[in-house]
Motif scaffolding. Structure first.
Motif, short mmCIF file in Angstrom:
data_model
loop_
_atom_site.label_atom_id
_atom_site.label_comp_id
_atom_site.label_asym_id
_atom_site.label_seq_id
_atom_site.Cartn_x
_atom_site.Cartn_y
_atom_site.Cartn_z
N ASP A 13 0.84 -1.21 0.00
CA ASP A 13 0.00 0.00 0.00
C ASP A 13 0.87 1.26 0.00
O ASP A 13 0.63 2.19 -0.76
N ASP A 14 1.90 1.27 0.86
CA ASP A 14 2.76 2.47 0.93
C ASP A 14 3.55 2.66 -0.36
O ASP A 14 3.74 3.78 -0.82
N PHE A 15 4.02 1.55 -0.93
CA PHE A 15 4.84 1.66 -2.14
C PHE A 15 3.99 2.12 -3.34
O PHE A 15 4.48 2.82 -4.21
N ARG A 16 2.74 1.69 -3.38
CA ARG A 16 1.89 2.14 -4.50
C ARG A 16 1.72 3.65 -4.45
O ARG A 16 1.64 4.30 -5.49
N GLU A 17 1.69 4.21 -3.25
CA GLU A 17 1.59 5.68 -3.13
C GLU A 17 2.85 6.36 -3.64
O GLU A 17 2.84 7.55 -3.95
N ARG A 18 3.95 5.60 -3.69
CA ARG A 18 5.22 6.14 -4.22
C ARG A 18 5.42 5.77 -5.69
O ARG A 18 6.53 5.82 -6.19
N GLY A 19 4.36 5.32 -6.37
CA GLY A 19 4.47 5.11 -7.82
C GLY A 19 4.70 3.68 -8.25
O GLY A 19 4.80 3.40 -9.45
N MET A 20 4.79 2.71 -7.28
CA MET A 20 4.98 1.32 -7.69
C MET A 20 3.74 0.83 -8.45
O MET A 20 2.61 1.03 -8.01
N GLY A 21 3.96 0.19 -9.59
CA GLY A 21 2.84 -0.28 -10.42
C GLY A 21 2.63 -1.77 -10.31
O GLY A 21 3.36 -2.48 -9.60
N ASP A 22 1.62 -2.27 -11.04
CA ASP A 22 1.34 -3.72 -11.06
C ASP A 22 2.57 -4.45 -11.60
O ASP A 22 3.26 -3.97 -12.48
N GLY A 23 2.80 -5.64 -11.10
CA GLY A 23 3.87 -6.48 -11.64
C GLY A 23 5.26 -6.14 -11.16
O GLY A 23 6.22 -6.79 -11.56
N GLN A 24 5.40 -5.13 -10.29
CA GLN A 24 6.74 -4.77 -9.81
C GLN A 24 7.12 -5.49 -8.52
O GLN A 24 8.29 -5.56 -8.17
N MET A 25 6.10 -5.95 -7.75
CA MET A 25 6.40 -6.51 -6.43
C MET A 25 6.06 -8.00 -6.40
O MET A 25 5.03 -8.42 -6.90
N PHE A 26 6.94 -8.77 -5.77
CA PHE A 26 6.79 -10.22 -5.71
C PHE A 26 6.85 -10.68 -4.26
O PHE A 26 7.71 -10.22 -3.50
N SER A 27 5.95 -11.59 -3.88
CA SER A 27 5.98 -12.15 -2.53
C SER A 27 5.18 -13.45 -2.53
O SER A 27 4.15 -13.55 -3.20
N ASP A 28 5.63 -14.42 -1.74
CA ASP A 28 4.85 -15.66 -1.58
C ASP A 28 3.50 -15.39 -0.95
O ASP A 28 2.55 -16.15 -1.13
N VAL A 29 3.42 -14.29 -0.19
CA VAL A 29 2.17 -13.97 0.50
C VAL A 29 1.01 -13.88 -0.50
O VAL A 29 -0.12 -14.28 -0.20
N TYR A 30 1.28 -13.41 -1.72
CA TYR A 30 0.20 -13.25 -2.70
C TYR A 30 -0.49 -14.58 -2.99
O TYR A 30 -1.67 -14.60 -3.28
N SER A 31 0.26 -15.70 -2.92
CA SER A 31 -0.42 -16.97 -3.22
C SER A 31 -0.93 -17.67 -1.96
O SER A 31 -1.97 -18.29 -1.99
N TYR A 32 -0.19 -17.56 -0.82
CA TYR A 32 -0.68 -18.34 0.33
C TYR A 32 -1.61 -17.55 1.25
O TYR A 32 -2.32 -18.14 2.06
N ALA A 33 -1.65 -16.22 1.12
CA ALA A 33 -2.58 -15.41 1.93
C ALA A 33 -3.10 -14.25 1.10
O ALA A 33 -2.82 -13.09 1.39
N PRO A 34 -3.89 -14.57 0.02
CA PRO A 34 -4.39 -13.48 -0.83
C PRO A 34 -5.27 -12.52 -0.05
O PRO A 34 -5.92 -12.92 0.92
N ARG A 35 -5.27 -11.24 -0.48
CA ARG A 35 -6.12 -10.25 0.20
C ARG A 35 -7.57 -10.65 0.04
O ARG A 35 -7.99 -11.04 -1.03
N SER A 36 -8.35 -10.55 1.15
CA SER A 36 -9.77 -10.96 1.02
C SER A 36 -10.56 -9.82 0.39
O SER A 36 -10.15 -8.70 0.34
#
Ligand SMILES: Cc1cc2nc3c(=O)[nH]c(=O)nc-3n(C[C@H](O)[C@H](O)[C@H](O)COP(=O)(O)OP(=O)(O)OC[C@H]3O[C@@H](n4cnc5c(N)ncnc54)[C@H](O)[C@@H]3O)c2cc1C
Length: 249
Positions: free
Chosen positions: A226-249
């Motif tokens: 969330d904080d990085f998106r406010e600094r201009g980070m776009g889709d596809g720039q960030m990678f984490s295992d969390v995205y697959s084992y604990a997706p945002r509800s």
């Protein structure tokens, strides 16, 4: 038999169990089946493997694929008799274990097309383990991109692997280390204090360019996003295992 990168069950020889620092253990395993992985992937340790439904416990592989058939794990056991204590006891008492491997979509294969694109690696606590695998792979492949490791821990004594990190710093001018301590006690720490991703934002006022890898709790990873998106980070720039084992509800 040809090596496969499909997730499969393999036996592993337990080669070494070493305490790195208070509560953190390094486990060295030798894979007994010809499996290959990508830097950043994890395995599942199968406990009670003889039973109908074994318990599968995920651990990031801390070593790069070049180390195969050896696999390193870094495991935190807070000594409170939890699952991690059972896992450490298993490694201490058994000469062989079973794992399901490789798993995970958070990996680094090839150098980014733009050699000036920074790669930011953020590990919280034993999240350092995944960053170690990614860094060792990037350095072994001679990726020219600047590599920035931000390692966040609660207390300075939780930082380990000093010799390894100093070696990276001395032999690779494109590697930068940024340790950040959130709750230093006494006067044992004169470096950066605070949340690890706040240091990233101090150093990178714009986050439109870098590739970013993050390993930590789901709450931490989503706060970073969330904080990085406010600094201009776009889709596809960030990678984490969390995205697959604990997706945002
Ligand atoms: C994909 C994935 C990879 C994991 N890799 C590791 C690992 O390399 N080392 C490890 O100690 N535990 C890892 N874990 C946690 C591990 O699977 C167990 O949940 C943990 O060992 C159980 O310990 P516990 O119940 O005693 O304590 P818990 O309170 O559940 O966890 C103890 C510690 O595990 C560590 N941890 C939790 N999640 C991760 C993670 N994603 N990456 C790195 N560390 C994590 C943290 O340091 C935490 O303080 C991972 C979890 C997942 C989902």
């Amino acid at each position: 038999m040809a090596a496969t990168s499909q997730a499969s069950i393999s036996d592993c020889q337990v080669e070494e169990v070493t305490q790195l620092t208070d509560g953190i253990y390094r486990i060295q395993l030798r894979l007994l089946q010809p499996l290959v992985h990508r830097a950043g992937q994890y395995l599942e340790l199968l406990l009670d493997e003889g039973e109908a439904s074994p318990t599968a416990v995920p651990y990031t592989v801390a070593s790069a694929p070049a180390a195969l058939p050896l696999l390193e794990l870094q495991i935190q056991d807070l000594g409170e008799g939890g699952l991690a204590s059972r896992v450490i006891d298993t490694f201490k008492n058994q000469s062989q274990v079973q794992v399901r491997f490789p798993q995970g979509e958070c990996y680094l294969d090839q150098a980014p097309q733009d050699p000036s694109q920074p790669i930011i690696l953020i590990g919280a606590g034993t999240g350092f383990s995944q960053m170690k695998a990614l860094i060792e792979h990037a350095l072994a492949e001679q990726m020219p991109n600047p590599l920035h490791l931000y390692w966040g821990v609660r207390e300075a004594e939780h930082l380990y692997g000093h010799e390894l990190i100093e070696g990276w710093q001395q032999s690779h001018p494109n590697f930068y280390f940024h340790p950040v301590v959130s709750d230093p006690t006494g006067d044992d720490w004169s470096g950066r204090i605070g949340l690890v991703h706040e240091s990233v934002m101090e150093d990178f006022p714009s986050l439109e360019q870098p590739l970013i890898y993050v390993c930590g709790s789901p709450a931490m990873v989503y706060a970073v996003e969330d904080d990085f998106r406010e600094r201009g980070m776009g889709d596809g720039q960030m990678f984490s295992d969390v995205y697959s084992y604990a997706p945002r509800s």
